[in-house]
Design a protein around this motif. Structure first.
Motif, PDB file in Angstrom:
ATOM      1  N   ASN A  54       0.786  -1.225   0.000  1.00 16.41           N
ATOM      2  CA  ASN A  54       0.000   0.000   0.000  1.00 16.41           C
ATOM      3  C   ASN A  54       0.823   1.282   0.000  1.00 16.41           C
ATOM      4  O   ASN A  54       0.311   2.334  -0.390  1.00 16.41           O
ATOM      5  CB  ASN A  54      -0.938   0.009   1.215  1.00 16.41           C
ATOM      6  N   PHE A  55       2.074   1.225   0.446  1.00 15.78           N
ATOM      7  CA  PHE A  55       2.915   2.413   0.449  1.00 15.78           C
ATOM      8  C   PHE A  55       4.071   2.288  -0.536  1.00 15.78           C
ATOM      9  O   PHE A  55       4.154   3.038  -1.510  1.00 15.78           O
ATOM     10  CB  PHE A  55       3.439   2.712   1.850  1.00 15.78           C
ATOM     11  N   SER A 114      -6.155   6.801  -2.145  1.00 20.13           N
ATOM     12  CA  SER A 114      -5.859   6.644  -0.728  1.00 20.13           C
ATOM     13  C   SER A 114      -7.112   6.102  -0.048  1.00 20.13           C
ATOM     14  O   SER A 114      -7.710   5.122  -0.514  1.00 20.13           O
ATOM     15  CB  SER A 114      -5.410   7.994  -0.149  1.00 20.13           C
ATOM     16  N   SER A 115      -7.549   6.725   1.024  1.00 20.76           N
ATOM     17  CA  SER A 115      -8.706   6.258   1.780  1.00 20.76           C
ATOM     18  C   SER A 115      -8.999   7.288   2.865  1.00 20.76           C
ATOM     19  O   SER A 115      -8.107   8.034   3.277  1.00 20.76           O
ATOM     20  CB  SER A 115      -8.396   4.906   2.432  1.00 20.76           C
ATOM     21  N   GLY A 175      -6.651   7.060   5.483  1.00 21.03           N
ATOM     22  CA  GLY A 175      -5.395   7.786   5.419  1.00 21.03           C
ATOM     23  C   GLY A 175      -5.463   9.114   6.126  1.00 21.03           C
ATOM     24  O   GLY A 175      -4.463   9.851   6.180  1.00 21.03           O
ATOM     25  N   CYS A 211      -4.102   1.724   7.864  1.00 19.43           N
ATOM     26  CA  CYS A 211      -4.149   3.178   8.041  1.00 19.43           C
ATOM     27  C   CYS A 211      -2.744   3.766   8.057  1.00 19.43           C
ATOM     28  O   CYS A 211      -2.513   4.846   7.498  1.00 19.43           O
ATOM     29  CB  CYS A 211      -4.900   3.543   9.323  1.00 19.43           C
ATOM     30  N   LYS A 271      -1.698   4.117   4.483  1.00 22.62           N
ATOM     31  CA  LYS A 271      -2.404   5.194   3.794  1.00 22.62           C
ATOM     32  C   LYS A 271      -2.000   6.562   4.346  1.00 22.62           C
ATOM     33  O   LYS A 271      -1.902   7.537   3.592  1.00 22.62           O
ATOM     34  CB  LYS A 271      -3.916   4.987   3.905  1.00 22.62           C
ATOM     35  N   PHE A 272      -1.758   6.657   5.657  1.00 25.07           N
ATOM     36  CA  PHE A 272      -1.212   7.897   6.216  1.00 25.07           C
ATOM     37  C   PHE A 272       0.124   8.222   5.545  1.00 25.07           C
ATOM     38  O   PHE A 272       0.423   9.378   5.243  1.00 25.07           O
ATOM     39  CB  PHE A 272      -1.001   7.749   7.722  1.00 25.07           C
ATOM     40  N   GLU A 307      -0.457   9.575   2.110  1.00 25.57           N
ATOM     41  CA  GLU A 307      -0.964  10.955   2.200  1.00 25.57           C
ATOM     42  C   GLU A 307       0.169  11.926   2.513  1.00 25.57           C
ATOM     43  O   GLU A 307       0.289  12.993   1.889  1.00 25.57           O
ATOM     44  CB  GLU A 307      -2.046  11.035   3.287  1.00 25.57           C
ATOM     45  N   GLU A 346      -9.730  10.027  -1.829  1.00 29.21           N
ATOM     46  CA  GLU A 346     -10.057   9.370  -0.561  1.00 29.21           C
ATOM     47  C   GLU A 346     -11.477   8.804  -0.570  1.00 29.21           C
ATOM     48  O   GLU A 346     -12.440   9.498  -0.267  1.00 29.21           O
ATOM     49  CB  GLU A 346      -9.918  10.377   0.587  1.00 29.21           C
TER      50      GLU A 346
END
Length: 282
Positions: A113-114, A139-140, A143, A154, A157-158, A161, A182
């Motif tokens: 995811n990253f 993202s989401s 995030g 999370c 996703k953070f 972001e 998002e």
């Protein structure tokens, strides 16, 4: 119609599949990538039904392999002459908690995811710079707001972001736009693949003291997904970011998503923070 080419990751189902269809309908030449091209059947059938099959080609790309990203991007540019946009959609969810899962689970989630987003973006940036293009990351709301039992997801996703928010003013100096999309709850196969076992008793045994909290979380989440946005609607927001003349840094895909991140983000579209940091490099 346009001569522009967009590469989209994670297109075998859900938002990625619908984004590929939407971009093709908008006239883009779509390179739809996935780790296992044997899963391209649903996309190919949908493209044929929508009358856009000639504008979509499927290629293999495993976002966790930097060489795979480089090879795919290089081949696209060699075949089509340029790459104008990349949409980083590939990802995987995970539900669990640190004590029960351990650190290695978080590493695996971050890898997809990253670092997967970085692998593809790094391969594409020289070509996006040459084309004055843009890079988008799906993202989401996860995030923006950390959610119980989604710690690893999370965190990834953070990270996306933060990375893209920091990259945006730098990329803008060389003509590349950066956007984060998002979604909130979306009805797609993504939810079925987050690792929640059918055997809730076995899950409770694995979680031990955390089992009652997980049970409450799953009950709450079932209600949230009962009113989930469709993948097609979420993808429409991604395509809008692709085709807009000047898309915002941060885009939510629904009113529900905007309401969810609102308490955390006093600057929902990112324009204030981007205006501030852009001044640092201009």
């Amino acid at each position: 119609m346009t001569d522009k080419t967009v590469l989209i990751t994670g297109t075998s189902s859900g938002i990625g599949l619908e984004t590929a269809l939407g971009a093709a309908r908008a006239g883009w030449r779509v390179v739809a990538t996935m780790r296992d091209v044997g899963k391209a059947g649903a996309l190919n059938e949908a493209a044929a039904a929508a009358g856009v099959a000639e504008r979509i080609e499927v290629r293999r790309l495993d976002v966790t392999e930097p060489a795979s990203a480089q090879e795919c991007v290089s081949a696209v540019v060699a075949d089509h002459g340029a790459l104008h946009a990349v949409i980083n959609n590939a990802g995987s969810g995970h539900v669990g908690t640190l004590e029960a899962d351990g650190v290695e689970v978080a590493r695996r989630v971050m890898e997809v995811n990253f670092f997967g987003v970085l692998n593809t973006t790094a391969a594409a940036l020289p070509h996006l710079r040459a084309a004055g293009g843009r890079v988008i990351a799906v993202s989401s709301v996860g995030g923006v707001v950390g959610q119980p039992f989604n710690e690893a997801y999370c965190a990834a996703k953070f990270a996306v972001e933060g990375y893209f928010e920091a990259l945006a003013p730098v990329a803008a100096t060389v003509g590349v736009g950066v956007t984060l999309v998002e979604p909130g709850a979306v009805a797609s196969e993504f939810v079925a693949n987050v690792g929640i076992p059918d055997d809730r008793a076995a899950m409770a045994e694995r979680l031990g003291a955390y089992a009652p909290a997980m049970d409450a979380y799953l009950t709450r989440t079932a209600g949230a997904f009962a009113a989930a946005q469709s993948a097609q609607d979420a993808a429409a927001a991604v395509v809008a970011a692709l085709t807009a003349e000047r898309p915002a840094l941060r885009v939510q895909t629904s009113e529900g998503a905007r309401a969810f991140v609102g308490p955390k983000l006093a600057d929902p579209d990112g324009s204030k923070v981007l205006g501030m940091t852009s001044a640092w490099v201009s």
